[in-house]
Design an enzyme around this catalytic site. Structure first.
Site, PDB file in Angstrom:
ATOM      1  N   GLY A   1     -26.122  31.093 -15.623  1.00  0.00           N
ATOM      2  CA  GLY A   1     -26.545  31.111 -14.212  1.00  0.00           C
ATOM      3  C   GLY A   1     -28.005  31.331 -14.017  1.00  0.00           C
ATOM      4  O   GLY A   1     -28.951  30.626 -13.260  1.00  0.00           O
ATOM      5  N   THR A   2     -28.369  32.366 -14.336  1.00  0.00           N
ATOM      6  CA  THR A   2     -29.467  33.222 -14.449  1.00  0.00           C
ATOM      7  C   THR A   2     -30.593  32.340 -14.689  1.00  0.00           C
ATOM      8  O   THR A   2     -31.780  32.133 -13.945  1.00  0.00           O
ATOM      9  CB  THR A   2     -29.769  34.495 -14.991  1.00  0.00           C
ATOM     10  OG1 THR A   2     -28.438  35.317 -14.637  1.00  0.00           O
ATOM     11  CG2 THR A   2     -30.851  35.180 -14.944  1.00  0.00           C
TER      12      THR A   2
ATOM     13  N   ASN B   1     -21.253  35.982  -4.019  1.00  0.00           N
ATOM     14  CA  ASN B   1     -20.449  36.516  -5.077  1.00  0.00           C
ATOM     15  C   ASN B   1     -19.883  37.787  -4.703  1.00  0.00           C
ATOM     16  O   ASN B   1     -18.811  38.104  -5.232  1.00  0.00           O
ATOM     17  CB  ASN B   1     -21.408  36.903  -6.258  1.00  0.00           C
ATOM     18  CG  ASN B   1     -22.754  37.645  -6.033  1.00  0.00           C
ATOM     19  OD1 ASN B   1     -23.529  37.149  -5.306  1.00  0.00           O
ATOM     20  ND2 ASN B   1     -22.992  38.774  -6.655  1.00  0.00           N
TER      21      ASN B   1
ATOM     22  N   GLN C   1     -20.803  30.896  -8.109  1.00  0.00           N
ATOM     23  CA  GLN C   1     -19.421  31.121  -7.647  1.00  0.00           C
ATOM     24  C   GLN C   1     -18.725  30.118  -6.868  1.00  0.00           C
ATOM     25  O   GLN C   1     -17.341  30.382  -6.715  1.00  0.00           O
ATOM     26  CB  GLN C   1     -19.522  32.362  -6.544  1.00  0.00           C
ATOM     27  CG  GLN C   1     -20.282  33.587  -7.251  1.00  0.00           C
ATOM     28  CD  GLN C   1     -19.242  34.056  -8.145  1.00  0.00           C
ATOM     29  OE1 GLN C   1     -18.173  34.025  -8.218  1.00  0.00           O
ATOM     30  NE2 GLN C   1     -19.644  35.207  -8.845  1.00  0.00           N
TER      31      GLN C   1
ATOM     32  N   SER D   1     -22.418  28.399 -13.743  1.00  0.00           N
ATOM     33  CA  SER D   1     -22.452  29.280 -15.063  1.00  0.00           C
ATOM     34  C   SER D   1     -21.117  29.153 -15.508  1.00  0.00           C
ATOM     35  O   SER D   1     -20.075  29.309 -15.039  1.00  0.00           O
ATOM     36  CB  SER D   1     -22.711  30.738 -14.629  1.00  0.00           C
ATOM     37  OG  SER D   1     -22.390  31.504 -15.646  1.00  0.00           O
ATOM     38  N   GLY D   2     -20.790  28.812 -16.770  1.00  0.00           N
ATOM     39  CA  GLY D   2     -19.597  28.718 -17.682  1.00  0.00           C
ATOM     40  C   GLY D   2     -18.647  29.484 -17.521  1.00  0.00           C
ATOM     41  O   GLY D   2     -17.467  29.388 -17.146  1.00  0.00           O
ATOM     42  N   HIS D   3     -19.228  30.963 -17.564  1.00  0.00           N
ATOM     43  CA  HIS D   3     -18.288  32.131 -17.775  1.00  0.00           C
ATOM     44  C   HIS D   3     -17.256  32.265 -16.292  1.00  0.00           C
ATOM     45  O   HIS D   3     -16.768  33.407 -16.462  1.00  0.00           O
ATOM     46  CB  HIS D   3     -18.746  33.276 -18.538  1.00  0.00           C
ATOM     47  CG  HIS D   3     -19.866  33.880 -17.465  1.00  0.00           C
ATOM     48  ND1 HIS D   3     -19.552  35.348 -17.055  1.00  0.00           N
ATOM     49  CD2 HIS D   3     -21.133  33.902 -17.278  1.00  0.00           C
ATOM     50  CE1 HIS D   3     -20.458  35.739 -16.336  1.00  0.00           C
ATOM     51  NE2 HIS D   3     -21.511  34.852 -16.508  1.00  0.00           N
TER      52      HIS D   3
ATOM     53  N   THR E   1     -32.025  24.007 -29.602  1.00  0.00           N
ATOM     54  CA  THR E   1     -30.892  23.355 -30.188  1.00  0.00           C
ATOM     55  C   THR E   1     -29.622  23.494 -29.581  1.00  0.00           C
ATOM     56  O   THR E   1     -29.580  24.771 -28.953  1.00  0.00           O
ATOM     57  CB  THR E   1     -30.504  23.745 -31.765  1.00  0.00           C
ATOM     58  OG1 THR E   1     -31.674  23.608 -32.467  1.00  0.00           O
ATOM     59  CG2 THR E   1     -29.194  23.201 -32.240  1.00  0.00           C
TER      60      THR E   1
ATOM     61  N   CYS F   1     -23.843  43.248 -11.573  1.00  0.00           N
ATOM     62  CA  CYS F   1     -25.149  43.332 -12.067  1.00  0.00           C
ATOM     63  C   CYS F   1     -26.082  44.417 -11.406  1.00  0.00           C
ATOM     64  O   CYS F   1     -26.677  45.155 -11.820  1.00  0.00           O
ATOM     65  CB  CYS F   1     -26.091  42.116 -12.007  1.00  0.00           C
ATOM     66  SG  CYS F   1     -25.070  40.642 -12.204  1.00  0.00           S
TER      67      CYS F   1
END
Ligand code: PLP
Length: 385
Positions: free
Chosen positions: A72-73, A151, A179, A199-201, A237, A325
């Site tokens: 995301g960042t 968030n 979020q 963001s995936g996580h 890649t 964070c």
């Protein structure tokens, strides 16, 4: 490891079993480079294509508008810096005081390089004033970047209205939806959003993969140059396993978004209502109505959030104070300060964020433990007579 009761899903989420199974072959047998000429590598490309389509379906956009990134960042940085680079004649950025540091620090960095930065304030519910936004957007503005959902509090901004205001003035609009994606339904085909980060996580895929949605026709410079990957906008890649995982997580999110979120919201509401009822000096932060179904942020007056977290930790309960964070700093969170939460309460704010893997038993366990934790810390507080 003893049992963990995980109520910190806005920090990160468990990788779903189905997601892990889907990505595994790309860490073992299918390790080819998707750009290779040979069949062994080239065959991987179709799985990336499939994932791109799955993410596009979740967002309600075209798969050609999806650019895979590392997090995301990165997506936030790329959106803001990429637009500024593409529109060198425009020198103003508009954002809010409650953004994640991925946006706020990027904007402030650009301010230090000479850009004018407007940080819109919020009211006590964490909402911005749309009239103020309207009055700030002018032809010198390069980009407006306003998050979809906060968030720390889960507060949802009226993004469609915001996007419309920005678009009416012909300005590029970016939203950090890290979020929101997977927690509330989105449909970009019907919106004026030009750029969106995810963001995936945060939606049960692993760390190390994200997306920047770029609406067709949006002016933005490449953000990593090198190879031709991701339409030469983001060279490098591809993280094939991560991308496949995010595709699978998107499929699951699309399938579960309504049913699971009703369940999650019910658990969140039970947790919140009981804590507010049984813990002295407890108060809710943010907008009770316009918010993510999984998040609650509660302040406990005159006690330290970190102390609560340590005691919860002894029972294996994971929650958070401030954003993941920024915790580690003794300053109250910038979001609490922006909402005007009194200092004595801002310090004692705790975020519980749930997921579809939480159970009612876990909620009951936390409800049972909280009053004693709060009472114990209040007895030790020098501020309580
Ligand atoms: N934006 C928001 C709103 C977030 O909550 C986070 C992470 O907590 C990020 C951006 C950063 O995402 P990532 O951890 O993928 O870099």
């Amino acid at each position: 490891m003893s049992k963990v009761i995980y109520f910190d899903n806005n920090a990160t989420t468990k990788v779903a079993d189905e997601v892990f199974e889907a990505m595994k072959p790309f860490l073992t047998d299918l390790y080819g480079n998707p750009s290779s000429m040979h069949t062994f590598g080239g065959q991987v490309e179709k799985y990336i294509r499939h994932s791109r389509e799955a993410v596009a379906q979740l967002l309600g956009c075209d798969s050609s508008e999806i650019i895979f990134t590392s997090c995301g960042t990165e997506s936030d940085n790329a959106a803001i810096k990429g637009v500024l680079a593409a529109l060198p004649e425009k020198k103003k950025i508009i954002t809010t005081r409650v953004e994640h540091p991925a946006v706020l620090a990027t904007c402030r960095e650009m301010q230090s390089l000479g850009y004018t930065l407007i940080e819109l304030g919020v009211d006590k519910y964490g909402q911005i004033d749309l009239k103020e936004l309207k009055s700030q957007v002018d032809e010198n503005t390069a980009i407006v970047s306003i998050m979809y959902a906060n968030n720390e509090t889960g507060v949802i901004f009226p993004i469609d209205k915001i996007a419309e205001i920005v678009k009416t003035k012909g300005i590029v609009f970016h939203t950090d939806a890290v979020q929101a994606v997977g927690k509330i339904p989105l449909n970009l085909s019907k919106s004026n959003i030009d750029l969106l980060s995810l963001s995936g996580h945060k939606l049960h895929a692993p760390k190390g993969v994200g997306v920047l949605y770029i609406k067709k026709g949006t002016r933005i410079s490449p953000f990593l140059v090198g190879g031709h990957q991701e339409k030469s906008r983001r060279a490098g890649t591809e993280n094939v396993a991560g991308i496949v995982a995010l595709g699978k997580a998107s499929e699951l999110a699309l399938k579960t978004i309504n049913g699971e979120n009703t369940k999650v919201k019910k658990l969140r509401d039970k947790l919140e209502n009981e804590i507010l009822k049984t813990c002295t000096g407890a108060m809710l932060n943010g907008d009770k109505i316009n918010r993510l179904p999984n998040t609650t942020n509660i302040s406990f007056e005159f006690i330290e959030g970190e102390a609560i977290l340590l005691l919860l930790n002894q029972f294996g309960i994971c929650a958070s104070s401030g954003s993941a964070c920024t915790s580690g700093s003794l300053e109250p969170s910038h979001v609490m300060r922006a909402m005007g939460v009194p200092f004595t309460a801002a310090h004692g704010s705790i975020r519980f964020s749930l997921s579809r893997y939480n159970t009612e038993d876990e909620v009951d366990f936390v409800i049972e433990k909280m009053p004693a934790i709060v009472n114990r810390l209040r007895e030790l507080s020098p501020f309580v007579k």
